[in-house]
Design an enzyme around this catalytic site. Sequence first.
Site, short mmCIF file in Angstrom:
data_model
loop_
_atom_site.label_atom_id
_atom_site.label_comp_id
_atom_site.label_asym_id
_atom_site.label_seq_id
_atom_site.Cartn_x
_atom_site.Cartn_y
_atom_site.Cartn_z
N LYS A 258 0.84 -1.20 0.00
CA LYS A 258 0.00 0.00 0.00
C LYS A 258 0.88 1.25 0.00
O LYS A 258 1.94 1.25 0.63
CB LYS A 258 -0.86 0.02 1.28
CG LYS A 258 -2.03 -0.94 1.28
CD LYS A 258 -2.86 -0.77 2.53
CE LYS A 258 -3.95 -1.83 2.64
NZ LYS A 258 -5.00 -1.70 1.62
N ARG A 332 -10.20 -11.53 1.42
CA ARG A 332 -11.09 -12.52 0.77
C ARG A 332 -10.47 -13.91 0.78
O ARG A 332 -11.18 -14.91 0.77
CB ARG A 332 -11.44 -12.04 -0.64
CG ARG A 332 -10.27 -11.91 -1.57
CD ARG A 332 -10.60 -11.10 -2.81
NE ARG A 332 -10.71 -9.66 -2.52
CZ ARG A 332 -11.04 -8.74 -3.42
NH1 ARG A 332 -11.31 -9.07 -4.67
NH2 ARG A 332 -11.11 -7.46 -3.08
N1 BES Z 1 -8.21 -3.93 4.04
C1 BES Z 1 -8.39 -3.48 2.72
C2 BES Z 1 -9.70 -2.75 2.48
C3 BES Z 1 -9.90 -1.46 3.21
C4 BES Z 1 -9.64 -0.26 2.57
C5 BES Z 1 -10.43 -1.42 4.47
C6 BES Z 1 -9.85 0.92 3.24
C7 BES Z 1 -10.64 -0.23 5.13
C8 BES Z 1 -10.36 0.95 4.49
C9 BES Z 1 -8.33 -4.65 1.75
O1 BES Z 1 -7.57 -5.73 2.14
C10 BES Z 1 -7.77 -4.12 0.48
O2 BES Z 1 -6.65 -3.69 0.51
N2 BES Z 1 -8.55 -4.15 -0.58
C11 BES Z 1 -8.15 -3.62 -1.82
C12 BES Z 1 -8.63 -4.57 -2.89
C13 BES Z 1 -8.03 -4.33 -4.24
C14 BES Z 1 -6.57 -4.66 -4.24
C15 BES Z 1 -8.78 -5.16 -5.23
C16 BES Z 1 -8.79 -2.25 -2.00
O3 BES Z 1 -9.91 -2.06 -1.55
O4 BES Z 1 -8.14 -1.37 -2.56
ZN ZN Z 2 -5.48 -5.51 1.60
#
Ligand code: BES
Ligand code: ZN
Length: 490
Positions: A258, A332
């Site tokens: 991230k 997921r």
């Molecule tokens: N934990 C995150 C989702 C999240 C984002 C929770 C903001 C709370 C606040 C999840 O694991 C994630 O990183 N999802 C990605 C998915 C993408 C790579 C398809 C996302 O939402 O960007």
């Molecule tokens: Zn994630």
Amino acid sequence: MQIELTQKSRTETEADIEILCIVDKNFDHAWVQEREILELAGFKAEQDETCLLAERRRLYVGAQSLHHDDIRSAYATAIRALRKTGAELVKTGLYLGKCSAQNIKAMAEGMVFGDYEYDVYRSEKAKHPIKRVLICNEDFNGKTIDFTKAQGYIDTAVKVAQATNYTKNIVNTPPDDMTPEMLALKAVALAEENDLECIVLDEKGLETENMGAFLAVSRASDHPPRLVHLAYKPQNAKYKIAIVGKGLTYDSGGLSLKPAEYMVTMKSDKAGACAVLGIMKAVSELNLPIEVHGIIGATENMIGGNAYKPDDVLKAKNGKTIEIRNTDAEGRLVLADCLCYAQEKVAPDYLLDFATLTGACVVALGEYTTGIMGHDRALKHGFSKAAANAGELTGTLQFNRYLKKLIKSDIADVCNISSTRYGGAITAALFLDHFIEKEYKHKWLHLDIAGPAYVEKAWGYNPAGASGAGVRMTIKWFEQILKQAEKQVQ
Ligand code: BES
Ligand code: ZN
Ligand code: ZN
């Protein structure tokens, strides 16, 4: 802070200070004796506006209406304001609305929320001077209540609100102090306190269960993963329900790392698991006649030489293969194995999962709203109704066949991300759907709490940080399906 109902009227009751609500700006109500002073002070009685008349020993608070949401918020604000005064004994009247039970509960709940502050890591601790709140048996509109029933409502509301605060505390705990092992220990402690069954699986256990997806996410962390299976089994159970929670004690994104600004707050990626713990706490303390199994996938998503990679193909517990194209879509993967586990081990009547699953859900619904997804219209509708009655916001996101195609993989059974950037909350849920067996399709609900579980700025009665999203709505839904079951018997 003790909240008690008293048979006495407001004037008969001794207290350091009284909370008075001005509902719908009605300054003409007989309970409002200081109209002029309030006007001089510029008090307009807007929702959550407070005015302390210290020498009169009264705190006025505005409530837009007698709707339970407005009353809950007003009482939380009032208690928060009173904590600064050092008052120990507080009294208030009743503000009953359409449904007396709901407003009594909202008052009590609001007060417990108003007294919450996360100060574990601060040298100067928060002050909680209020020892007792007496709710006098005298209603704003002259309505009467069944005293014993009302006491029960207060008791229930306090338990649910305290379980919500318990969830907030765990979510707010920094990642190095709430590792997967620590989260599992929290569950063990809860099991001991509340007489729950508890099984904890370590890496070996996950291997035995063929949880290849969960294990891959966990690999690069120095903190080993844990699967927790809690069970509350009352003798008179009317349903058997499994609740599954995403417990990423930290989500760095993994090799699909991230950006720095998005990584902050990712301690909250365990909020689904923490909601499961809060629900287990509340359901057992309320002695609800439902068998509830709480399943938590606790792990960290980190980087390292042994990290799982984009291009890897994983094998989940149900034998399905998953092409990895982004390691940040890790929740997921953990949930896939946990959902398979829940179906195999519990064979529930309903299967719910709670997860801070996608940023896309926050984009779709805003920060304050939980996304509800699933195949069964009636189930989704019933759940969102319960959430609204509990004071939580939800929005339903619909599945469709076109979005389903976007997670197809050329080399494996399914891909862990969608091929387009739109509809990410739904495509994530459709990924989970691959791990729901046919007989469970209409028993399953997916709740994406990525928005409300953790908000950096305070909103309404929710403080900055964790909100305990998922706890209240689920307990309310349990109560709702129990009522339905009772009706069917009659
Ligand atoms: N934990 C995150 C989702 C999240 C984002 C929770 C903001 C709370 C606040 C999840 O694991 C994630 O990183 N999802 C990605 C998915 C993408 C790579 C398809 C996302 O939402 O960007
Ligand atoms: Zn994630
Ligand atoms: Zn995540």
